[in-house]
Design an enzyme around this catalytic site. Structure first.
Site, PDB file in Angstrom:
ATOM      1  N   TYR A 145       0.862  -1.180   0.000  1.00  0.00           N
ATOM      2  CA  TYR A 145       0.000   0.000   0.000  1.00  0.00           C
ATOM      3  C   TYR A 145       0.897   1.227   0.000  1.00  0.00           C
ATOM      4  O   TYR A 145       1.818   1.321   0.819  1.00  0.00           O
ATOM      5  CB  TYR A 145      -0.894  -0.003   1.245  1.00  0.00           C
ATOM      6  CG  TYR A 145      -1.795   1.208   1.370  1.00  0.00           C
ATOM      7  CD1 TYR A 145      -1.551   2.185   2.348  1.00  0.00           C
ATOM      8  CD2 TYR A 145      -2.882   1.393   0.535  1.00  0.00           C
ATOM      9  CE1 TYR A 145      -2.369   3.296   2.474  1.00  0.00           C
ATOM     10  CE2 TYR A 145      -3.713   2.498   0.657  1.00  0.00           C
ATOM     11  CZ  TYR A 145      -3.448   3.445   1.631  1.00  0.00           C
ATOM     12  OH  TYR A 145      -4.265   4.554   1.746  1.00  0.00           O
ATOM     13  N   ASP A 240       9.406   2.776  -0.628  1.00  0.00           N
ATOM     14  CA  ASP A 240       8.370   3.475   0.150  1.00  0.00           C
ATOM     15  C   ASP A 240       8.605   3.132   1.620  1.00  0.00           C
ATOM     16  O   ASP A 240       8.181   2.078   2.094  1.00  0.00           O
ATOM     17  CB  ASP A 240       6.983   3.039  -0.307  1.00  0.00           C
ATOM     18  CG  ASP A 240       5.899   3.711   0.523  1.00  0.00           C
ATOM     19  OD1 ASP A 240       4.701   3.475   0.250  1.00  0.00           O
ATOM     20  OD2 ASP A 240       6.236   4.464   1.459  1.00  0.00           O
ATOM     21  N   LYS A 268       4.974   9.249   8.813  1.00  0.00           N
ATOM     22  CA  LYS A 268       4.743   8.691  10.147  1.00  0.00           C
ATOM     23  C   LYS A 268       5.765   9.170  11.201  1.00  0.00           C
ATOM     24  O   LYS A 268       5.644  10.273  11.735  1.00  0.00           O
ATOM     25  CB  LYS A 268       4.676   7.158  10.055  1.00  0.00           C
ATOM     26  CG  LYS A 268       3.484   6.683   9.193  1.00  0.00           C
ATOM     27  CD  LYS A 268       3.391   5.188   9.105  1.00  0.00           C
ATOM     28  CE  LYS A 268       2.411   4.744   8.037  1.00  0.00           C
ATOM     29  NZ  LYS A 268       1.014   4.686   8.506  1.00  0.00           N
TER      30      LYS A 268
HETATM   31  P1  KE4 Z   1      -0.801   8.365   4.362  1.00  0.00           P
HETATM   32  O1  KE4 Z   1      -1.272   9.051   3.084  1.00  0.00           O
HETATM   33  O2  KE4 Z   1      -1.898   7.548   5.028  1.00  0.00           O
HETATM   34  O3  KE4 Z   1      -0.115   9.351   5.327  1.00  0.00           O
HETATM   35  O4  KE4 Z   1       0.380   7.343   3.971  1.00  0.00           O
HETATM   36  C1  KE4 Z   1       0.104   6.395   2.983  1.00  0.00           C
HETATM   37  C2  KE4 Z   1       1.084   5.251   3.107  1.00  0.00           C
HETATM   38  C3  KE4 Z   1       2.106   5.156   2.177  1.00  0.00           C
HETATM   39  N1  KE4 Z   1       3.008   4.155   2.233  1.00  0.00           N
HETATM   40  C4  KE4 Z   1       2.958   3.226   3.218  1.00  0.00           C
HETATM   41  C5  KE4 Z   1       3.986   2.139   3.240  1.00  0.00           C
HETATM   42  C6  KE4 Z   1       1.944   3.275   4.210  1.00  0.00           C
HETATM   43  O5  KE4 Z   1       1.904   2.332   5.176  1.00  0.00           O
HETATM   44  C7  KE4 Z   1       0.993   4.305   4.162  1.00  0.00           C
HETATM   45  C8  KE4 Z   1      -0.137   4.417   5.169  1.00  0.00           C
HETATM   46  N2  KE4 Z   1      -0.285   3.316   6.078  1.00  0.00           N
HETATM   47  C9  KE4 Z   1      -1.622   3.099   6.580  1.00  0.00           C
HETATM   48  C10 KE4 Z   1      -1.572   1.912   7.556  1.00  0.00           C
HETATM   49  N3  KE4 Z   1      -1.414   0.690   6.882  1.00  0.00           N
HETATM   50  C11 KE4 Z   1      -2.165   4.325   7.249  1.00  0.00           C
HETATM   51  C12 KE4 Z   1      -3.403   4.095   8.069  1.00  0.00           C
HETATM   52  C13 KE4 Z   1      -4.626   4.600   7.363  1.00  0.00           C
HETATM   53  O6  KE4 Z   1      -4.778   4.378   6.130  1.00  0.00           O
HETATM   54  O7  KE4 Z   1      -5.471   5.210   8.068  1.00  0.00           O
END
Ligand code: KE4
Length: 429
Positions: A145, A240, A268
């Site tokens: 993701y 990523d 994060k």
């Molecule tokens: P955000 O746009 O949610 O800040 O980041 C996206 C993203 C990009 N790359 C990786 C490897 C990530 O894990 C994420 C976001 N992770 C999720 C949890 N699996 C965020 C939680 C959510 O979607 O509310």
């Protein structure tokens, strides 16, 4: 466990204004059923819901809170920054301080740009790769993701996987066709894809350790092979590290795996719980980003002073020694869980990398999202709720990772293991 009354009431009213009652799908308990608990406050490794229930928290806001909830140093830094204002839309020294600190820890980020979410970071990194190569295709991995930008919602992990969405409506077919996917750790599939499409691939984007299909580490030869295949085909390699950054090793994936990508995304931890993400890497690539170059990307609150202050306080406290201490406790938790499952005769595998960890109710190692989907997700659902009822908060999906913080002491880990032991006993029935 029936969700406590105030949580249920707040969620009932929230469903009347927010889609699914939440502002991000993974919070809705779609993967485990039941009604989400509503957070009241956090302190150290403990989370308290609006009904006063206490949980040892292993989600930590999905990774950012590597120092735990409301660490004094972060609160002081925020308080100090707030006294001077909350945003200027102008350069501040706080951005420079955090940028230089990140580059000091991760020298492969020769240049970087702050944004406000991981999605912005990954979509911008792909835009730079497409501009630099003149190619439109990207290669991602099933179950990974990278945020919710259109190009990534193809066989994506995290909430997309949890909700079993076949990709996402609203993504133009013409765009989705440019996203090629392969199973994680399947080098033969990647080699075939590169042979067929290599000249049209701008970038291979990968989670160096997967945290969005459950926790899946790379086979030893996987990341080095992606580096070689990217070089051979003229594609760029993007790590990523939004989730793995400042978790799997103090210097990131290059320190842990000896492979350096062309571009890296972070998020994060670098915001310490405030909205911060970043993309960066080779100077010759990043110099293409406006206003230095023509690749446009912008953000009203990019480099926000409060977020910079929280990020700087967090990253500067996360020394190599502290990172090692948190990793040791993560290893102890994984060992303890493995022993509990073995004693109870439950098919189970748990792994960790630094302060990030995960488990599956499946005995054989999980190397891909397809493997992860064969784990006992029904037992996971019962275990999740039994653990929550006993005061342990895990990610509400079998396709997410767990985290550890500096605030989790040995006694907290021992207590969490006791609670999860009883939870597994109850979940098994
Ligand atoms: P955000 O746009 O949610 O800040 O980041 C996206 C993203 C990009 N790359 C990786 C490897 C990530 O894990 C994420 C976001 N992770 C999720 C949890 N699996 C965020 C939680 C959510 O979607 O509310």
């Amino acid at each position: 466990m029936s969700t406590p009354s105030r949580s249920a009431d707040i969620m009932r009213r929230s469903r009347e204004i927010f889609p699914g009652g939440v502002n991000s799908p993974v919070r809705a308990f779609g993967g485990v059923g039941g009604t989400p608990v509503v957070a009241e406050r956090g302190e150290g490794c403990r989370l308290y819901d609006v009904d006063g229930r206490e949980y040892i928290d292993f989600v930590l806001s999905w990774g950012p809170l590597v120092l735990g909830h409301a660490p004094p140093a972060v609160l002081e830094a925020l308080d100090d920054a707030m006294q001077r204002g909350t945003s200027f839309g102008m350069p501040t020294e706080l951005e420079l301080r955090l940028g230089l600190l990140i580059r000091e820890r991760m020298p492969h980020l020769e240049r970087l740009r702050f944004v406000s979410s991981g999605t912005e970071a990954t979509m911008s990194a792909v835009r730079v790769a497409r501009a630099a190569t003149g190619r439109d295709g990207i290669l991602k991995f099933e179950g990974c993701y990278h945020g919710h930008a259109d190009s990534f919602l193809v066989k994506a992990g995290s909430g997309v996987a949890t909700l079993g969405l076949p990709n996402s409506p609203g993504v133009p077919a013409a765009l989705a066709e440019l996203t090629h996917t392969a199973p994680y750790n399947d080098l033969a599939a990647v080699e075939r894809l590169i042979a067929d499409e290599g000249r049209r691939i701008a970038a291979i984007i990968v989670e160096p350790v997967v945290g969005n299909a459950g926790f899946i580490p790379p086979d030893p030869e996987f990341l080095p092979a992606l580096r070689r295949l990217a070089d051979a085909s003229g594609a760029l390699l993007i790590f990523d590290e939004v989730m793995t950054g400042f978790r799997i090793a103090p210097g990131g994936a290059p320190e842990r795996f000896g492979v350096t990508p062309d571009l890296t995304t972070l998020g994060k931890v670098i915001g310490g719980g405030l909205p911060v993400a970043a993309y960066g890497g080779r100077a010759d690539l990043m110099e293409r980003v406006a206003p230095a170059g023509p690749v446009y990307q912008a953000g009203t609150l990019s480099g926000n002073p409060l977020a910079m202050a929280a990020g700087y306080a967090t990253v500067s406290l996360l020394t190599r020694e502290l990172h090692a201490r948190i990793e040791a406790r993560t290893a102890a938790l994984v060992r303890g869980l493995t022993e509990i499952a073995a004693r109870r005769g439950v098919p189970f595998s748990a792994r960790h990398a630094g302060s990030m960890w995960g488990f599956f109710f499946r005995a054989e190692p999980v190397r891909s999202f397809a493997d992860a989907k064969t784990s006992d997700t029904e037992l996971f659902r019962r275990f999740f709720h039994e653990a929550m009822a006993r005061g342990v908060y895990l990610a509400p999906s079998p396709f997410e990772a767990g985290f550890m913080s500096a605030a989790h002491g040995d006694a907290d880990v021992a207590q969490a293991l006791e609670r999860m032991d009883a939870a597994l006993g109850a979940a098994r029935g």
